[in-house]
Design a protein around this motif. Structure first.
Motif, PDB file in Angstrom:
ATOM      1  N   LEU A   3       0.846  -1.204   0.000  1.00 36.57           N
ATOM      2  CA  LEU A   3       0.000   0.000   0.000  1.00 36.57           C
ATOM      3  C   LEU A   3       0.879   1.252   0.000  1.00 36.57           C
ATOM      4  O   LEU A   3       0.595   2.225  -0.705  1.00 36.57           O
ATOM      5  N   LEU A   4       1.979   1.186   0.761  1.00 34.81           N
ATOM      6  CA  LEU A   4       2.913   2.315   0.829  1.00 34.81           C
ATOM      7  C   LEU A   4       3.520   2.592  -0.547  1.00 34.81           C
ATOM      8  O   LEU A   4       3.626   3.745  -0.972  1.00 34.81           O
ATOM      9  N   LYS A   5       3.890   1.497  -1.266  1.00 36.07           N
ATOM     10  CA  LYS A   5       4.471   1.647  -2.605  1.00 36.07           C
ATOM     11  C   LYS A   5       3.468   2.286  -3.561  1.00 36.07           C
ATOM     12  O   LYS A   5       3.828   3.132  -4.378  1.00 36.07           O
ATOM     13  N   LYS A   6       2.205   1.867  -3.447  1.00 34.05           N
ATOM     14  CA  LYS A   6       1.159   2.413  -4.331  1.00 34.05           C
ATOM     15  C   LYS A   6       0.928   3.899  -4.072  1.00 34.05           C
ATOM     16  O   LYS A   6       0.536   4.643  -4.966  1.00 34.05           O
ATOM     17  N   CYS A   7       1.152   4.302  -2.838  1.00 38.13           N
ATOM     18  CA  CYS A   7       0.900   5.706  -2.461  1.00 38.13           C
ATOM     19  C   CYS A   7       2.099   6.623  -2.691  1.00 38.13           C
ATOM     20  O   CYS A   7       1.994   7.834  -2.484  1.00 38.13           O
ATOM     21  N   THR A   8       3.241   6.042  -3.111  1.00 40.62           N
ATOM     22  CA  THR A   8       4.485   6.822  -3.185  1.00 40.62           C
ATOM     23  C   THR A   8       4.328   8.078  -4.029  1.00 40.62           C
ATOM     24  O   THR A   8       4.686   9.182  -3.613  1.00 40.62           O
ATOM     25  N   TRP A  10       1.750   9.712  -4.785  1.00 41.41           N
ATOM     26  CA  TRP A  10       0.836  10.681  -4.165  1.00 41.41           C
ATOM     27  C   TRP A  10       1.499  11.389  -2.982  1.00 41.41           C
ATOM     28  O   TRP A  10       1.213  12.548  -2.713  1.00 41.41           O
ATOM     29  N   PHE A  11       2.385  10.690  -2.289  1.00 44.71           N
ATOM     30  CA  PHE A  11       3.188  11.351  -1.246  1.00 44.71           C
ATOM     31  C   PHE A  11       4.041  12.456  -1.863  1.00 44.71           C
ATOM     32  O   PHE A  11       4.161  13.548  -1.310  1.00 44.71           O
ATOM     33  N   LEU A  35       5.089  14.268   4.597  1.00 44.26           N
ATOM     34  CA  LEU A  35       4.854  13.625   3.293  1.00 44.26           C
ATOM     35  C   LEU A  35       6.170  13.385   2.558  1.00 44.26           C
ATOM     36  O   LEU A  35       6.361  12.332   1.937  1.00 44.26           O
ATOM     37  N   SER A 274      -2.505  10.636 -14.318  1.00 43.02           N
ATOM     38  CA  SER A 274      -2.584   9.523 -13.366  1.00 43.02           C
ATOM     39  C   SER A 274      -1.374   8.605 -13.515  1.00 43.02           C
ATOM     40  O   SER A 274      -0.748   8.199 -12.522  1.00 43.02           O
ATOM     41  N   ASN A 278       1.571   7.989 -10.634  1.00 44.47           N
ATOM     42  CA  ASN A 278       1.766   6.635 -10.107  1.00 44.47           C
ATOM     43  C   ASN A 278       3.095   6.003 -10.507  1.00 44.47           C
ATOM     44  O   ASN A 278       3.602   5.127  -9.797  1.00 44.47           O
ATOM     45  N   ALA A 282       6.890   8.346  -8.679  1.00 45.61           N
ATOM     46  CA  ALA A 282       7.310   7.305  -7.728  1.00 45.61           C
ATOM     47  C   ALA A 282       8.755   6.870  -7.956  1.00 45.61           C
ATOM     48  O   ALA A 282       9.280   6.037  -7.218  1.00 45.61           O
TER      49      ALA A 282
END
Length: 420
Positions: A3-8, A10-11, A35, A274, A278, A282
């Motif tokens: 989940l952390l990798k998927k959010c990278t 967006w961070f 962030l 998008s 993503n 990242a």
């Protein structure tokens, strides 16, 4: 962790958005700081071993010096330690959006001769000034064709891309200079910076032509490909003139993503953006890690200097042309042996600021150190890219550019003496 990798991505994007909101006093600066560090943790596994080593050493030395200075009664604030380079990270995220405006042209034949060398040098500097590192990949992949990149093609690309640091407000070097030379007026370095960039183009073009006798595959530059960089650079200057109270850094953070969304050519903006967040955002872990680590390191050095003012007292010196020239030489040598310019700037700044130098002169010193060392080193980010992706030996990169580095160092010293 997945989940952390998927959010990278967006961070990373959140770092930019919430930094701008904190500038407008709508959110606390703690939010973009968290962030940024969250993105750094999430991207750590993507870093090359050499980058991990450099960042780890910077953090370890920084933390050790901060704790030692603390034991002597000198404590830095959390903002100084963890958020000092936050504006640069926000700017880096903003200019990364400009990747979406670049387009490749695979059909046109590669031009040859003197004009091909000159146009490639000019194109990589002008486009690189706005689009940043991705332009090197576009140019190098196109001109090497089925064969390896030649040493002449390598130095035309790396020297002239790096030379944009002298004048481009979109270059991370400008953000570094503005932060580490407080009060620097970027517009005052613009004209001497443009002159240095032009000299880099002419010097490198003449050398490449002499060595290849014109047998050089250049990049097929089109006039329309220069349109977006020129529009963006003009916009920054225009809006800074209208609203001088808004810093160049904040203007770039606002203009680069906005202009990209308006000018990008794609069937679906939403899908492209998008995918960009993503995947592309990242992957910029090395920059986040280096700048965050450099912030801890530089404050550790600052804390030691504050703890032992008698040892770092340069009161007997003034920021003279001689000191400018000597410091620049040391910073260039440091860059050539693999110390990233942001690290040498972070060390030099706290030692030179007590001399009350002219902020614009100090900023020009930092821009010059970045432009020359990044274009001449085989061990900083750009050199490592050439070595890993295009198999140009580190030794070749350095030996190709020793005379260039010495010439540009002398020229910078003269420009500082007579014009700044």
């Amino acid at each position: 962790m997945n989940l952390l990798k998927k959010c990278t991505g967006w961070f990373v994007l959140g770092t930019l958005v919430f930094y701008l909101l904190s500038v407008a006093h709508l959110t606390p600066v703690l939010l973009p700081t968290l962030l940024a560090w969250g993105a750094n943790i999430a991207m750590w596994h993507t870093l090359a071993p050499s980058a991990k080593r450099q960042v780890t050493w910077l953090m370890m030395i920084g933390i050790a010096t901060l704790l030692f200075a603390g034991s002597k009664g000198t404590w830095m604030t959390w903002q100084q330690v963890f958020a000092v380079n936050l504006p640069m990270l926000a700017m880096f995220v903003a200019v990364s959006f400009l990747d979406l405006t670049s387009s490749t042209d695979e059909k046109r034949p590669l031009p040859k001769g003197l004009s091909a060398i000159f146009n490639t040098a000019l194109g990589v500097q002008v486009l690189g000034a706005v689009i940043n590192l991705s332009v090197i990949l576009v140019f190098a992949d196109r001109i090497k064709g089925a064969i390896k990149l030649t040493p002449e093609q390598q130095f035309i690309l790396t020297r002239n891309f790096s030379a944009a640091a002298w004048w481009s407000p979109f270059f991370v070097a400008t953000g570094v200079a503005i932060i580490y030379a407080p009060g620097m007026q970027w517009q005052k370095t613009l004209i001497p910076g443009l002159a240095m960039g032009l000299v880099a183009i002419i010097f490198s073009t003449a050398e490449a032509f002499r060595r290849t006798k014109g047998d050089f595959n250049g990049y097929p530059i089109r006039k329309e490909s220069l349109f977006i960089p020129m529009i963006l650079a003009s916009s920054v200057i225009f809006f800074h003139f209208i609203w001088p109270d808004i810093s160049i850094l904040v203007l770039i953070c606002l203009l680069a993503p906005s202009a990209t969304i308006l000018l990008m050519r794609t069937p679906s903006r939403r899908k492209s953006l998008s995918h960009f967040v993503n995947h592309k955002l990242a992957q910029i872990g090395s920059q986040f890690a280096l700048f965050l680590a450099a912030g801890i390191f530089s404050n550790g050095i600052s804390a030691i200097i504050l703890s032992y003012p008698q040892f770092f007292n340069l009161d007997s010196f003034t920021f003279s042309p001689m000191l400018f020239s000597f410091t620049l030489a040391i910073m260039i040598i440091a860059g050539v042996i693999g110390i990233h310019p942001v690290v040498s700037i972070a060390i030099a700044s706290p030692m030179l600021l007590p001399l009350h130098p002219d902020p614009t002169q100090l900023g020009f010193l930092f821009l010059s150190a970045w432009a020359i060392s990044a274009g001449s080193s085989g061990l900083t980010g750009l050199g490592l890219l050439m070595t890993s992706r295009y198999q140009i030996p580190t030794k070749t990169i350095v030996t190709n550019s020793v005379h260039y580095a010495v010439f540009m160092w002398l020229l910078c010293s003269l420009v500082n003496s007579f014009f700044l």
